[in-house]
Design an enzyme around this catalytic site. Structure first.
Site, short mmCIF file in Angstrom:
data_model
loop_
_atom_site.label_atom_id
_atom_site.label_comp_id
_atom_site.label_asym_id
_atom_site.label_seq_id
_atom_site.Cartn_x
_atom_site.Cartn_y
_atom_site.Cartn_z
N CYS A 58 23.27 -21.43 -36.79
CA CYS A 58 23.09 -21.68 -35.45
C CYS A 58 23.01 -20.60 -34.57
O CYS A 58 22.38 -20.25 -33.49
CB CYS A 58 24.30 -22.80 -35.10
SG CYS A 58 24.37 -24.25 -35.93
N ARG A 135 19.68 -30.70 -35.88
CA ARG A 135 19.02 -29.80 -35.05
C ARG A 135 17.96 -30.75 -34.43
O ARG A 135 16.63 -30.61 -34.92
CB ARG A 135 18.50 -28.92 -35.96
CG ARG A 135 19.56 -27.96 -36.68
CD ARG A 135 19.02 -26.82 -37.42
NE ARG A 135 20.42 -26.41 -38.50
CZ ARG A 135 21.17 -25.60 -38.06
NH1 ARG A 135 21.30 -25.27 -36.77
NH2 ARG A 135 22.11 -25.54 -38.86
#
EC number: 1.11.1.24
Lengths: 222, 75
Positions: A58, A135
């Site tokens: 991330c 995601r």
């Protein structure tokens, strides 16, 4: 029967917003204050979720999103992140990214602790994780219609070039009423939608501005 | 409140927006183009500041509330 369902307390199943549907409205606490989806009317929006703050994939994605943010803004497109973390966690993480990597994150991040937005957009994949968002990338146009949806698993970081490419392709389609072929990039030839009539198809084959292989397969340079 | 800092002063963004609507009534779009701030940020800030009485909203336009003018000169 109804009683059984109630007793089993099956989690509510919500479907994904569909391409072409109105993006689900929300009001959310973010690192830039309270934001509503309607605040983005008139701009395109990339609404994306990430599993958790202070995680390595991330972190690379956030720096990559920040890197393309100026390009996105030139395309009248805003960025809005989301994870199931608190606003203080988000703030600590973006401060850490700036301190450790020298990248200042300028776009807002939704603190979706109650999973309200994540559930509206189907960002949680319970088989993968019930506590983290996957995601997900929702590309929402200036009229707040969902135009593209991209999903990646927890282990795979996203490709920023593809996100830029999709937005550019969609905006080009809107502007010129064309379609874009595989691997299209700005400057490449575009596809002219096939004519719905025989007469139109025959005329198209004679059009010197088009490169036609057959009536259904014509390209042109913009 | 995103437009007030921990010392009770206006944030830089709030100050920019209030200055823009000090002497004229403007839409969020006009404030955004005049200040260079992102439109989403102007809209959310104006909503915050309207709820606190810093600006007066009339239809789609906003103007500084005279009573809030002293805030602009603080901090």
């Amino acid at each position: 029967m109804t009683e059984n369902i109630q007793n089993n307390q099956e989690p509510e199943v919500r479907s994904l917003p569909r391409i072409g549907s109105k993006a689900p409205a929300f009001e959310a606490v973010t690192t830039h204050g309270t934001l509503k989806l309607e605040d983005y009317k008139g701009s395109w929006l990339v609404l994306f979720s990430h599993p958790a703050d202070f995680t390595p994939v991330c972190t690379t994605e956030f720096m990559a999103f920040q890197e393309i943010y100026p390009q996105l803004r030139e395309m009248n497109t805003e960025l809005l992140g989301l994870s199931i973390d608190s606003v203080h966690s988000h703030i600590a993480w973006v401060r850490n990214i700036e301190e450790k990597f020298g990248v200042k994150i300028e776009f807002p991040i939704i603190a979706d602790l109650n999973k309200d937005v994540a559930q509206k957009y189907g960002m949680i994949m319970p088989e993968e994780s019930s506590t983290e968002a996957s995601r997900a990338v929702f590309i929402i146009d200036d009229k707040q219609v969902v135009r593209a949806i991209i999903y990646y698993p927890l282990s795979t970081g996203r490709n920023m070039d593809e996100i830029l490419r999709v937005i550019k392709a969609l905006q080009t389609t809107d502007r010129h009423n064309i379609a874009t072929p595989a691997n299209w990039k700005e400057g490449d030839k575009v596809i002219v939608p096939p004519s719905p009539t025989q007469e139109g198809a025959e005329e198209r084959m004679k059009d010197k501005d088009l490169e036609c292989v057959d009536f259904y397969f014509c390209k042109k340079q913009l | 409140m995103a437009c007030i800092d921990d010392k009770g002063n206006l944030t830089a963004t709030a100050k920019k927006i209030l200055t823009a609507v000090k002497d004229q009534s403007l839409t969020a779009e006009e404030v955004a183009s005049g200040t260079g701030l992102p439109l989403f940020k102007v809209r959310s800030s104006l909503r915050d500041m309207a709820s606190m009485g810093f600006v007066i909203q009339e239809d789609d336009t906003y103007q500084l509330n005279e009573k809030a003018e002293k805030l602009l000169n603080r901090g």
